[in-house]
Design a protein around this motif. Structure first.
Motif, PDB file in Angstrom:
ATOM      1  N   ARG A 108       0.841  -1.209   0.000  1.00  0.00           N
ATOM      2  CA  ARG A 108       0.000   0.000   0.000  1.00  0.00           C
ATOM      3  C   ARG A 108       0.877   1.261   0.000  1.00  0.00           C
ATOM      4  NH1 ARG A 108      -3.803  -1.845   3.488  1.00  0.00           N
ATOM      5  NH2 ARG A 108      -2.616  -1.103   5.279  1.00  0.00           N
ATOM      6  N   ALA A 109       1.931   1.247   0.810  1.00  0.00           N
ATOM      7  CA  ALA A 109       2.850   2.387   0.841  1.00  0.00           C
ATOM      8  C   ALA A 109       3.551   2.542  -0.499  1.00  0.00           C
ATOM      9  CB  ALA A 109       3.868   2.209   1.962  1.00  0.00           C
ATOM     10  N   PHE A 110       3.956   1.419  -1.090  1.00  0.00           N
ATOM     11  CA  PHE A 110       4.642   1.494  -2.379  1.00  0.00           C
ATOM     12  C   PHE A 110       3.723   2.040  -3.462  1.00  0.00           C
ATOM     13  CE2 PHE A 110       5.776  -0.499  -6.481  1.00  0.00           C
ATOM     14  CZ  PHE A 110       6.994   0.132  -6.681  1.00  0.00           C
ATOM     15  N   LEU A 111       2.457   1.628  -3.458  1.00  0.00           N
ATOM     16  CA  LEU A 111       1.498   2.147  -4.442  1.00  0.00           C
ATOM     17  C   LEU A 111       1.394   3.663  -4.336  1.00  0.00           C
ATOM     18  CD1 LEU A 111      -1.560  -0.297  -4.390  1.00  0.00           C
ATOM     19  CD2 LEU A 111       0.130  -0.014  -6.209  1.00  0.00           C
ATOM     20  N   HIS A 112       1.308   4.150  -3.113  1.00  0.00           N
ATOM     21  CA  HIS A 112       1.212   5.602  -2.913  1.00  0.00           C
ATOM     22  C   HIS A 112       2.479   6.292  -3.397  1.00  0.00           C
ATOM     23  CE1 HIS A 112       1.522   9.372  -0.528  1.00  0.00           C
ATOM     24  NE2 HIS A 112       0.245   9.466  -0.849  1.00  0.00           N
ATOM     25  N   THR A 113       3.629   5.707  -3.084  1.00  0.00           N
ATOM     26  CA  THR A 113       4.902   6.279  -3.526  1.00  0.00           C
ATOM     27  C   THR A 113       5.015   6.268  -5.042  1.00  0.00           C
ATOM     28  OG1 THR A 113       6.224   5.918  -1.534  1.00  0.00           O
ATOM     29  CG2 THR A 113       7.374   5.745  -3.620  1.00  0.00           C
ATOM     30  N   ALA A 114       4.678   5.131  -5.660  1.00  0.00           N
ATOM     31  CA  ALA A 114       4.780   5.023  -7.117  1.00  0.00           C
ATOM     32  C   ALA A 114       3.890   6.051  -7.808  1.00  0.00           C
ATOM     33  CB  ALA A 114       4.402   3.607  -7.562  1.00  0.00           C
ATOM     34  N   ALA A 115       2.692   6.279  -7.254  1.00  0.00           N
ATOM     35  CA  ALA A 115       1.785   7.270  -7.832  1.00  0.00           C
ATOM     36  C   ALA A 115       2.314   8.685  -7.604  1.00  0.00           C
ATOM     37  CB  ALA A 115       0.401   7.115  -7.223  1.00  0.00           C
ATOM     38  N   THR A 116       2.782   8.954  -6.386  1.00  0.00           N
ATOM     39  CA  THR A 116       3.278  10.289  -6.054  1.00  0.00           C
ATOM     40  C   THR A 116       4.500  10.658  -6.878  1.00  0.00           C
ATOM     41  OG1 THR A 116       2.441  10.082  -3.788  1.00  0.00           O
ATOM     42  CG2 THR A 116       4.151  11.738  -4.173  1.00  0.00           C
ATOM     43  N   ARG A 117       5.403   9.688  -7.031  1.00  0.00           N
ATOM     44  CA  ARG A 117       6.652   9.941  -7.759  1.00  0.00           C
ATOM     45  C   ARG A 117       6.521   9.648  -9.254  1.00  0.00           C
ATOM     46  NH1 ARG A 117       9.471  13.341  -5.775  1.00  0.00           N
ATOM     47  NH2 ARG A 117      11.383  12.523  -6.716  1.00  0.00           N
ATOM     48  N   GLU A 118       5.320   9.202  -9.678  1.00  0.00           N
ATOM     49  CA  GLU A 118       5.039   8.919 -11.096  1.00  0.00           C
ATOM     50  C   GLU A 118       6.039   7.916 -11.668  1.00  0.00           C
ATOM     51  OE1 GLU A 118       5.038  12.768 -12.948  1.00  0.00           O
ATOM     52  OE2 GLU A 118       3.048  13.265 -12.199  1.00  0.00           O
ATOM     53  N   LEU A 119       6.285   6.846 -10.903  1.00  0.00           N
ATOM     54  CA  LEU A 119       7.194   5.799 -11.363  1.00  0.00           C
ATOM     55  C   LEU A 119       6.549   5.021 -12.506  1.00  0.00           C
ATOM     56  CD1 LEU A 119       9.871   4.191 -10.724  1.00  0.00           C
ATOM     57  CD2 LEU A 119       8.404   2.644  -9.406  1.00  0.00           C
ATOM     58  N   PRO A 120       7.218   4.894 -13.651  1.00  0.00           N
ATOM     59  CA  PRO A 120       6.641   4.122 -14.762  1.00  0.00           C
ATOM     60  C   PRO A 120       6.391   2.669 -14.354  1.00  0.00           C
ATOM     61  CG  PRO A 120       8.473   5.475 -15.524  1.00  0.00           C
ATOM     62  CD  PRO A 120       8.489   5.549 -14.028  1.00  0.00           C
ATOM     63  N   HIS A 121       5.199   2.181 -14.607  1.00  0.00           N
ATOM     64  CA  HIS A 121       4.843   0.825 -14.197  1.00  0.00           C
ATOM     65  C   HIS A 121       5.674  -0.225 -14.918  1.00  0.00           C
ATOM     66  CE1 HIS A 121       0.621   1.433 -12.196  1.00  0.00           C
ATOM     67  NE2 HIS A 121       1.559   2.176 -11.659  1.00  0.00           N
ATOM     68  N   ARG A 122       6.268   0.128 -16.048  1.00  0.00           N
ATOM     69  CA  ARG A 122       7.030  -0.873 -16.792  1.00  0.00           C
ATOM     70  C   ARG A 122       8.195  -1.419 -15.965  1.00  0.00           C
ATOM     71  NH1 ARG A 122       8.929   3.968 -18.932  1.00  0.00           N
ATOM     72  NH2 ARG A 122      11.215   4.197 -18.990  1.00  0.00           N
ATOM     73  N   TRP A 123       8.748  -0.583 -15.060  1.00  0.00           N
ATOM     74  CA  TRP A 123       9.862  -1.065 -14.242  1.00  0.00           C
ATOM     75  C   TRP A 123       9.365  -2.079 -13.220  1.00  0.00           C
ATOM     76  CZ3 TRP A 123      14.193  -0.533 -16.393  1.00  0.00           C
ATOM     77  CH2 TRP A 123      14.543   0.632 -17.098  1.00  0.00           C
ATOM     78  N   VAL A 124       8.172  -1.861 -12.679  1.00  0.00           N
ATOM     79  CA  VAL A 124       7.612  -2.823 -11.738  1.00  0.00           C
ATOM     80  C   VAL A 124       7.278  -4.128 -12.458  1.00  0.00           C
ATOM     81  CG1 VAL A 124       5.811  -3.237 -10.021  1.00  0.00           C
ATOM     82  CG2 VAL A 124       6.641  -0.909 -10.413  1.00  0.00           C
ATOM     83  N   ASP A 125       6.665  -4.026 -13.631  1.00  0.00           N
ATOM     84  CA  ASP A 125       6.340  -5.218 -14.419  1.00  0.00           C
ATOM     85  C   ASP A 125       7.608  -5.999 -14.761  1.00  0.00           C
ATOM     86  OD1 ASP A 125       3.642  -4.581 -14.410  1.00  0.00           O
ATOM     87  OD2 ASP A 125       3.737  -3.484 -16.313  1.00  0.00           O
ATOM     88  N   SER A 126       8.655  -5.286 -15.160  1.00  0.00           N
ATOM     89  CA  SER A 126       9.913  -5.941 -15.522  1.00  0.00           C
ATOM     90  C   SER A 126      10.523  -6.648 -14.318  1.00  0.00           C
ATOM     91  CB  SER A 126      10.914  -4.923 -16.084  1.00  0.00           C
ATOM     92  OG  SER A 126      10.447  -4.363 -17.291  1.00  0.00           O
ATOM     93  N   TYR A 127      10.462  -5.984 -13.167  1.00  0.00           N
ATOM     94  CA  TYR A 127      11.034  -6.591 -11.967  1.00  0.00           C
ATOM     95  C   TYR A 127      10.266  -7.844 -11.558  1.00  0.00           C
ATOM     96  CZ  TYR A 127      12.720  -7.247  -7.229  1.00  0.00           C
ATOM     97  OH  TYR A 127      13.242  -7.794  -6.087  1.00  0.00           O
ATOM     98  N   LEU A 128       8.944  -7.780 -11.613  1.00  0.00           N
ATOM     99  CA  LEU A 128       8.139  -8.946 -11.269  1.00  0.00           C
ATOM    100  C   LEU A 128       8.418 -10.110 -12.213  1.00  0.00           C
ATOM    101  CD1 LEU A 128       4.710  -7.231 -10.487  1.00  0.00           C
ATOM    102  CD2 LEU A 128       6.270  -8.273  -8.831  1.00  0.00           C
ATOM    103  N   ASP A 129       8.568  -9.816 -13.491  1.00  0.00           N
ATOM    104  CA  ASP A 129       8.894 -10.868 -14.456  1.00  0.00           C
ATOM    105  C   ASP A 129      10.295 -11.424 -14.197  1.00  0.00           C
ATOM    106  OD1 ASP A 129       6.452 -10.543 -15.713  1.00  0.00           O
ATOM    107  OD2 ASP A 129       7.229  -9.223 -17.273  1.00  0.00           O
ATOM    108  N   GLY A 130      11.254 -10.519 -13.975  1.00  0.00           N
ATOM    109  CA  GLY A 130      12.637 -10.946 -13.787  1.00  0.00           C
ATOM    110  C   GLY A 130      12.855 -11.733 -12.516  1.00  0.00           C
TER     111      GLY A 130
END
Length: 315
Positions: A108-130
């Motif tokens: 939940r904290a990470f979701l808020h951070t990712a939205a606040t900092r506008e982190l591209p979701h592709r990096w999260v998707d790539s990490y989950l796959d990797g």
């Protein structure tokens, strides 16, 4: 990990206020993030609290906590247990990214951070796959296999941690510099963790490197003090050190306020490589650990002169 005196001027509560984390539940989530990182990575936690601007500390810690928790899910239990647990976590994370809500406090904290900092979701998707690579790690036959691992796992890990220092994840140049550092950091970790990985049945050095120095995996597992083992360790450390020097370009693409932390991280990896070089072939017989006093010196060197930039303990 406790602080004293003037370091209490900036408390964890002040950090949350500076980060504009106002909702009570979310504040509790970030506090759990900080406690998780304080237990799991005390040196890294301290570096963030001392070197990162107070308003960005919760976000940096949230990124590291999410990535570290995901890594932990991959590392514990049998292959079947890890896979089952990771499948559930992967599904949970992707559903949270789609819906914008989660039940797990770190997520939940990470979701808020990712939205606040506008982190591209592709990096999260790539990490989950990797991350799936480590569920039943096959080893690397060649350097190209190793580089694919860095590309698919280590680099995305870095982008969902260090990338949070930049709104939107940073520039293309920053990402390219992170790719260099990912390579250097991964190769350094392979050397410092070589003994423990071998005991766990894993070898992260490419087999082609062992062949080059005419040694077998068994030579490493048995801790044999052979010329080929010495040459392999020295050559791997030299390659990591050269890439780490190239990765210094990261400092050109960091904001001034985040440069202190990045300098410390680069310094820390140079220090680890020095320890590996001095240990030589003995890294196969016992792991390389950070020396607390030496780490403290690095932190002191990078700590800002004005104590009002420092933060206190979590409460």
């Amino acid at each position: 990990m406790a602080f004293s005196g003037e370091l209490y001027v900036r408390t964890w509560r002040r950090s949350l206020e500076a980060a504009e984390v106002r909702q009570d539940t979310l504040r509790d989530d970030y506090t759990k993030v900080a406690r998780f990182m304080r237990r799991r990575e005390p040196a890294g936690y301290l570096a963030v609290r001392l070197l990162v601007p107070v308003g960005q500390q919760p976000h940096v810690l949230a990124g590291y906590a999410f990535a570290s928790y995901t890594d932990d899910v991959c590392d514990r239990g049998t292959v079947q247990e890890r896979t089952r647990r990771y499948d559930a976590w992967d599904e949970r994370v992707r559903a949270a990214l789609d819906s914008g809500s989660a039940g797990h406090p770190l997520l939940r904290a990470f979701l808020h951070t990712a939205a606040t900092r506008e982190l591209p979701h592709r990096w999260v998707d790539s990490y989950l796959d990797g991350a799936r690579i480590d569920l039943d790690f096959p080893g690397f036959a060649t350097e190209a296999d190793y580089q694919r691992y860095v590309e698919q796992l280590t680099w995305p890990f870095l982008m969902i941690t260090s990338g949070l220092a930049h709104q939107g994840g940073g520039s293309t140049e920053f990402a390219a510099a992170c790719r260099l550092f990912a390579d250097a950091a991964q190769r350094t970790d392979i050397l410092t963790d070589l003994h423990e990985d071998l005991r766990g049945g894993r070898l992260y050095l490419p087999v082609s490197d062992l062949d080059r120095y005419d040694i077998a995996r068994e030579d490493l597992e048995q801790g044999r003090d052979l010329p080929g083992v010495h040459a392999l360790i020295a050559a791997t450390a030299q390659t990591a050190r050269a890439t780490l020097r190239e990765a210094g370009v990261l400092l050109d693409h960091c904001s001034e306020e985040h440069r202190r932390l990045m300098r410390f991280v680069l310094d820390l990896h140079h220090q680890r490589l020095q320890s590996v070089t001095s240990r030589g072939a003995s890294v196969t017989r016992r792991p390389v650990r950070d020396r607390p006093v030496a780490c403290l010196r690095l932190l002191t060197r990078r700590t800002p002169a004005h104590r009002d930039e420092l933060a206190g303990t979590t409460r």
